[in-house]
Design a protein around this motif. Structure first.
Motif, PDB file in Angstrom:
ATOM      1  N   GLN A 143       6.054  13.348   1.131  1.00 38.48           N
ATOM      2  CA  GLN A 143       6.257  12.087   1.842  1.00 38.48           C
ATOM      3  C   GLN A 143       5.627  10.949   1.057  1.00 38.48           C
ATOM      4  O   GLN A 143       4.556  11.092   0.493  1.00 38.48           O
ATOM      5  N   LEU A 144       6.345   9.831   1.009  1.00 38.27           N
ATOM      6  CA  LEU A 144       5.811   8.632   0.367  1.00 38.27           C
ATOM      7  C   LEU A 144       6.124   7.451   1.274  1.00 38.27           C
ATOM      8  O   LEU A 144       7.275   7.182   1.598  1.00 38.27           O
ATOM      9  N   GLN A 166       0.840  -1.189   0.000  1.00 35.09           N
ATOM     10  CA  GLN A 166       0.000   0.000   0.000  1.00 35.09           C
ATOM     11  C   GLN A 166       0.871   1.234   0.000  1.00 35.09           C
ATOM     12  O   GLN A 166       1.818   1.338   0.782  1.00 35.09           O
ATOM     13  N   LEU A 167       0.575   2.170  -0.886  1.00 29.81           N
ATOM     14  CA  LEU A 167       1.281   3.439  -0.936  1.00 29.81           C
ATOM     15  C   LEU A 167       0.442   4.512  -0.255  1.00 29.81           C
ATOM     16  O   LEU A 167      -0.776   4.570  -0.429  1.00 29.81           O
ATOM     17  N   ARG A 168       1.109   5.353   0.513  1.00 27.49           N
ATOM     18  CA  ARG A 168       0.462   6.515   1.142  1.00 27.49           C
ATOM     19  C   ARG A 168       1.339   7.718   0.864  1.00 27.49           C
ATOM     20  O   ARG A 168       2.534   7.704   1.152  1.00 27.49           O
ATOM     21  N   VAL A 174      -1.632  11.858 -10.819  1.00 29.24           N
ATOM     22  CA  VAL A 174      -2.236  12.867  -9.947  1.00 29.24           C
ATOM     23  C   VAL A 174      -1.346  14.103  -9.861  1.00 29.24           C
ATOM     24  O   VAL A 174      -1.824  15.246  -9.960  1.00 29.24           O
ATOM     25  N   LEU A 175      -0.044  13.901  -9.698  1.00 25.15           N
ATOM     26  CA  LEU A 175       0.884  15.030  -9.601  1.00 25.15           C
ATOM     27  C   LEU A 175       0.870  15.856 -10.885  1.00 25.15           C
ATOM     28  O   LEU A 175       0.873  17.089 -10.837  1.00 25.15           O
ATOM     29  N   SER A 224      -0.459   2.780  -7.364  1.00 23.20           N
ATOM     30  CA  SER A 224       0.854   2.537  -7.952  1.00 23.20           C
ATOM     31  C   SER A 224       1.588   3.861  -8.089  1.00 23.20           C
ATOM     32  O   SER A 224       0.996   4.947  -7.969  1.00 23.20           O
ATOM     33  N   LEU A 225       2.886   3.779  -8.377  1.00 21.84           N
ATOM     34  CA  LEU A 225       3.662   4.991  -8.609  1.00 21.84           C
ATOM     35  C   LEU A 225       3.186   5.701  -9.874  1.00 21.84           C
ATOM     36  O   LEU A 225       3.227   6.930  -9.955  1.00 21.84           O
ATOM     37  N   GLU A 226       2.740   4.933 -10.850  1.00 22.59           N
ATOM     38  CA  GLU A 226       2.235   5.531 -12.083  1.00 22.59           C
ATOM     39  C   GLU A 226       0.969   6.346 -11.812  1.00 22.59           C
ATOM     40  O   GLU A 226       0.796   7.451 -12.350  1.00 22.59           O
TER      41      GLU A 226
END
Length: 212
Positions: free
Chosen positions: A132-133, A4-6, A117-118, A110-112
């Protein structure tokens, strides 16, 4: 097992965002909830210890507890920066109003998806930074919870790292060269190499500390 990414994303000076305009030099406003009524108006509930009633015509106090008051803000946010993460389908945990913009806490799959979003946010703001990641991976046991502190990177290091990643420099097999990345950024290949080494060194130190 899945991971999980936050991520925490800082958006500075978003164009035409009524929520961000409330910050006014203070980090003391938090978005509690957000809904859209039948007419398309966005309704936000905000919590703050200062008086927000004079900040915007559409703000009205609802109730108080202790020194905190909950306010209702009604706006037409059809062109607001807030549409970017909300329409992306990425779960949003919280939105904080900062002294110069907004800070989102989101859960990209995912990072993609995070990069999408960025990129969307950058169309509506002076700057967008991943501050922060966190990756929670059940397969890593003692390394199951790691914080990537990207604030250690300079703006130039982030730009070079992001460009190299987008151009496939880190793909296998590699899709581009340091010279091609340098040409895209109009800098020397040696400068690309220097920034990549420094940026990756900072990221790895953030993950594993200074021990080798």
């Amino acid at each position: 097992m899945c991971s999980q990414l936050r991520a925490r994303v800082k958006v500075t000076d978003p164009t035409g965002c009524p929520l961000a305009s409330i910050g006014d030099g203070a980090d003391d406003v938090r978005l509690l909830s957000r809904t859209i009524d039948r007419s398309g108006q966005r309704i936000d509930l905000l919590a703050s210890e200062r008086n927000l009633s004079t900040e915007h015509d559409a703000i009205s106090p609802q109730f108080s507890y202790g020194t905190t008051t909950v306010y209702r803000l009604e706006t037409d946010a059809s062109e607001c920066v807030c549409r970017s993460p909300e329409h992306s389908g990425v779960p949003i945990e919280r939105v904080d109003v900062t002294d110069d913009g907004l800070c989102y806490t989101i859960y990209p799959s995912s990072l993609e998806e995070l990069e999408d979003v960025l990129s969307a946010l950058r169309l509506h703001a002076e700057s967008v930074k991943l501050v922060q990641l966190v990756r929670d991976d059940a397969d890593l046991e003692e390394e199951a919870y790691r914080v990537l502190d990207v604030t250690r990177l300079t703006d130039r290091q982030r730009e070079v790292l992001r460009t190299a990643y987008r151009m496939g420099y880190f793909s296998y097999p590699r899709e581009t060269t340091a010279r091609e990345v340098a040409e895209a950024l109009d800098i020397a290949p040696s400068t690309v190499h220097k920034h990549l080494v420094a940026a990756l060194g900072s990221v790895l130190e953030s993950l594993y500390g200074t021990e080798r």
